[in-house]
Design a protein around this motif. Structure first.
Motif, PDB file in Angstrom:
ATOM      1  N   TYR A  25      -4.794   8.880  -5.544  1.00 42.30           N
ATOM      2  CA  TYR A  25      -4.587  10.096  -6.344  1.00 42.30           C
ATOM      3  C   TYR A  25      -5.485   9.974  -7.574  1.00 42.30           C
ATOM      4  O   TYR A  25      -5.989   8.889  -7.891  1.00 42.30           O
ATOM      5  CB  TYR A  25      -3.111  10.274  -6.743  1.00 42.30           C
ATOM      6  CG  TYR A  25      -2.515   9.049  -7.394  1.00 42.30           C
ATOM      7  CD1 TYR A  25      -2.610   8.838  -8.763  1.00 42.30           C
ATOM      8  CD2 TYR A  25      -1.871   8.077  -6.621  1.00 42.30           C
ATOM      9  CE1 TYR A  25      -2.080   7.704  -9.343  1.00 42.30           C
ATOM     10  CE2 TYR A  25      -1.333   6.939  -7.204  1.00 42.30           C
ATOM     11  CZ  TYR A  25      -1.435   6.759  -8.566  1.00 42.30           C
ATOM     12  OH  TYR A  25      -0.909   5.627  -9.145  1.00 42.30           O
ATOM     13  N   GLU A  26      -5.710  11.071  -8.231  1.00 40.84           N
ATOM     14  CA  GLU A  26      -6.600  11.094  -9.389  1.00 40.84           C
ATOM     15  C   GLU A  26      -6.098  10.152 -10.478  1.00 40.84           C
ATOM     16  O   GLU A  26      -4.918  10.145 -10.806  1.00 40.84           O
ATOM     17  CB  GLU A  26      -6.695  12.517  -9.937  1.00 40.84           C
ATOM     18  CG  GLU A  26      -7.844  12.706 -10.896  1.00 40.84           C
ATOM     19  CD  GLU A  26      -8.039  14.154 -11.277  1.00 40.84           C
ATOM     20  OE1 GLU A  26      -8.265  14.403 -12.470  1.00 40.84           O
ATOM     21  OE2 GLU A  26      -7.969  15.018 -10.381  1.00 40.84           O
ATOM     22  N   GLY A  27      -7.000   9.328 -10.986  1.00 41.40           N
ATOM     23  CA  GLY A  27      -6.662   8.396 -12.048  1.00 41.40           C
ATOM     24  C   GLY A  27      -6.207   7.028 -11.567  1.00 41.40           C
ATOM     25  O   GLY A  27      -5.991   6.134 -12.377  1.00 41.40           O
ATOM     26  N   ALA A  28      -6.067   6.851 -10.267  1.00 43.43           N
ATOM     27  CA  ALA A  28      -5.618   5.573  -9.708  1.00 43.43           C
ATOM     28  C   ALA A  28      -6.816   4.687  -9.373  1.00 43.43           C
ATOM     29  O   ALA A  28      -7.959   5.138  -9.349  1.00 43.43           O
ATOM     30  CB  ALA A  28      -4.804   5.815  -8.444  1.00 43.43           C
ATOM     31  N   LYS A  29      -6.534   3.420  -9.094  1.00 45.21           N
ATOM     32  CA  LYS A  29      -7.571   2.496  -8.634  1.00 45.21           C
ATOM     33  C   LYS A  29      -7.805   2.732  -7.142  1.00 45.21           C
ATOM     34  O   LYS A  29      -6.896   3.102  -6.410  1.00 45.21           O
ATOM     35  CB  LYS A  29      -7.123   1.053  -8.848  1.00 45.21           C
ATOM     36  CG  LYS A  29      -7.006   0.674 -10.310  1.00 45.21           C
ATOM     37  CD  LYS A  29      -6.565  -0.757 -10.460  1.00 45.21           C
ATOM     38  CE  LYS A  29      -6.409  -1.118 -11.921  1.00 45.21           C
ATOM     39  NZ  LYS A  29      -5.930  -2.493 -12.092  1.00 45.21           N
ATOM     40  N   GLU A  30      -9.021   2.462  -6.711  1.00 43.38           N
ATOM     41  CA  GLU A  30      -9.366   2.630  -5.299  1.00 43.38           C
ATOM     42  C   GLU A  30      -8.572   1.666  -4.428  1.00 43.38           C
ATOM     43  O   GLU A  30      -8.265   0.539  -4.835  1.00 43.38           O
ATOM     44  CB  GLU A  30     -10.856   2.400  -5.070  1.00 43.38           C
ATOM     45  CG  GLU A  30     -11.731   3.524  -5.536  1.00 43.38           C
ATOM     46  CD  GLU A  30     -13.176   3.333  -5.111  1.00 43.38           C
ATOM     47  OE1 GLU A  30     -13.664   2.180  -5.101  1.00 43.38           O
ATOM     48  OE2 GLU A  30     -13.809   4.341  -4.769  1.00 43.38           O
ATOM     49  N   MET A  31      -8.275   2.129  -3.232  1.00 41.45           N
ATOM     50  CA  MET A  31      -7.593   1.316  -2.232  1.00 41.45           C
ATOM     51  C   MET A  31      -8.380   1.405  -0.928  1.00 41.45           C
ATOM     52  O   MET A  31      -9.276   2.236  -0.796  1.00 41.45           O
ATOM     53  CB  MET A  31      -6.154   1.816  -2.039  1.00 41.45           C
ATOM     54  CG  MET A  31      -5.300   1.682  -3.306  1.00 41.45           C
ATOM     55  SD  MET A  31      -3.665   2.409  -3.119  1.00 41.45           S
ATOM     56  CE  MET A  31      -2.854   1.132  -2.155  1.00 41.45           C
ATOM     57  N   ILE A  32      -8.029   0.548   0.019  1.00 46.52           N
ATOM     58  CA  ILE A  32      -8.740   0.504   1.301  1.00 46.52           C
ATOM     59  C   ILE A  32      -8.071   1.459   2.292  1.00 46.52           C
ATOM     60  O   ILE A  32      -6.861   1.379   2.521  1.00 46.52           O
ATOM     61  CB  ILE A  32      -8.715  -0.915   1.889  1.00 46.52           C
ATOM     62  CG1 ILE A  32      -9.318  -1.918   0.909  1.00 46.52           C
ATOM     63  CG2 ILE A  32      -9.455  -0.948   3.223  1.00 46.52           C
ATOM     64  CD1 ILE A  32      -9.106  -3.365   1.330  1.00 46.52           C
ATOM     65  N   GLY A  53       0.835  -1.194   0.000  1.00 44.65           N
ATOM     66  CA  GLY A  53       0.000   0.000   0.000  1.00 44.65           C
ATOM     67  C   GLY A  53       0.863   1.234   0.000  1.00 44.65           C
ATOM     68  O   GLY A  53       1.980   1.223  -0.507  1.00 44.65           O
ATOM     69  N   GLY A  54       0.326   2.292   0.586  1.00 43.54           N
ATOM     70  CA  GLY A  54       1.090   3.525   0.617  1.00 43.54           C
ATOM     71  C   GLY A  54       0.445   4.585   1.482  1.00 43.54           C
ATOM     72  O   GLY A  54      -0.654   4.401   2.007  1.00 43.54           O
ATOM     73  N   ILE A  55       1.168   5.671   1.605  1.00 43.08           N
ATOM     74  CA  ILE A  55       0.683   6.833   2.339  1.00 43.08           C
ATOM     75  C   ILE A  55       0.451   7.932   1.308  1.00 43.08           C
ATOM     76  O   ILE A  55       1.380   8.321   0.591  1.00 43.08           O
ATOM     77  CB  ILE A  55       1.696   7.274   3.408  1.00 43.08           C
ATOM     78  CG1 ILE A  55       1.879   6.159   4.435  1.00 43.08           C
ATOM     79  CG2 ILE A  55       1.241   8.575   4.070  1.00 43.08           C
ATOM     80  CD1 ILE A  55       2.992   6.407   5.419  1.00 43.08           C
ATOM     81  N   TYR A  56      -0.786   8.383   1.231  1.00 40.54           N
ATOM     82  CA  TYR A  56      -1.196   9.381   0.255  1.00 40.54           C
ATOM     83  C   TYR A  56      -1.981  10.465   0.982  1.00 40.54           C
ATOM     84  O   TYR A  56      -2.988  10.167   1.624  1.00 40.54           O
ATOM     85  CB  TYR A  56      -2.082   8.752  -0.833  1.00 40.54           C
ATOM     86  CG  TYR A  56      -1.441   7.562  -1.512  1.00 40.54           C
ATOM     87  CD1 TYR A  56      -0.622   7.726  -2.616  1.00 40.54           C
ATOM     88  CD2 TYR A  56      -1.652   6.272  -1.025  1.00 40.54           C
ATOM     89  CE1 TYR A  56      -0.020   6.633  -3.231  1.00 40.54           C
ATOM     90  CE2 TYR A  56      -1.059   5.177  -1.635  1.00 40.54           C
ATOM     91  CZ  TYR A  56      -0.242   5.367  -2.733  1.00 40.54           C
ATOM     92  OH  TYR A  56       0.345   4.281  -3.337  1.00 40.54           O
TER      93      TYR A  56
END
Length: 104
Positions: free
Chosen positions: A68-75, A40-43
């Motif tokens: 971020y805009e244009g990315a796939k959804e994450m939890i 995952g990541g920190i956004y």
């Protein structure tokens, strides 16, 4: 708005019970790795993980958000206080994550 180093340090401290946690800075955000796999990541100072089956079943009521805009959804992981849960979550997710890509 880029994520703060303080938030990164907080997340890393909450993951400190796990071995082989690493991160990489990417455009002001942080990609989080567990045993060399992207988990995952920190956004925007939000901790998001990939929506694999085990994560979805362990957090059935969690919100899905765009990193971020244009990315796939994450939890969105909002129970960062529970270190035992985070360890269990990462262990459960590991086998479902794709193998790391070979760099050229």
């Amino acid at each position: 708005m880029p994520s703060s180093e303080q938030y990164l340090e907080y997340v890393l401290e909450q993951l400190s019970d796990l071995d082989e946690i690493s991160y990489r800075t990417m455009m002001g955000e942080y990609i989080i790795y567990y045993r060399a796999k992207i988990i995952g990541g920190i956004y925007d100072d939000r901790f998001l993980v990939k929506p694999v089956k085990s994560a979805m079943s362990m957090m059935p009521d969690a919100r899905m958000e765009l990193p971020y805009e244009g990315a796939k959804e994450m939890i969105l992981v909002d129970d960062l206080e529970n270190k035992a849960f985070l360890s269990e979550l990462f262990e459960a997710m590991y086998d479902e994550l794709p193998a790391p890509r070979k760099r050229k």
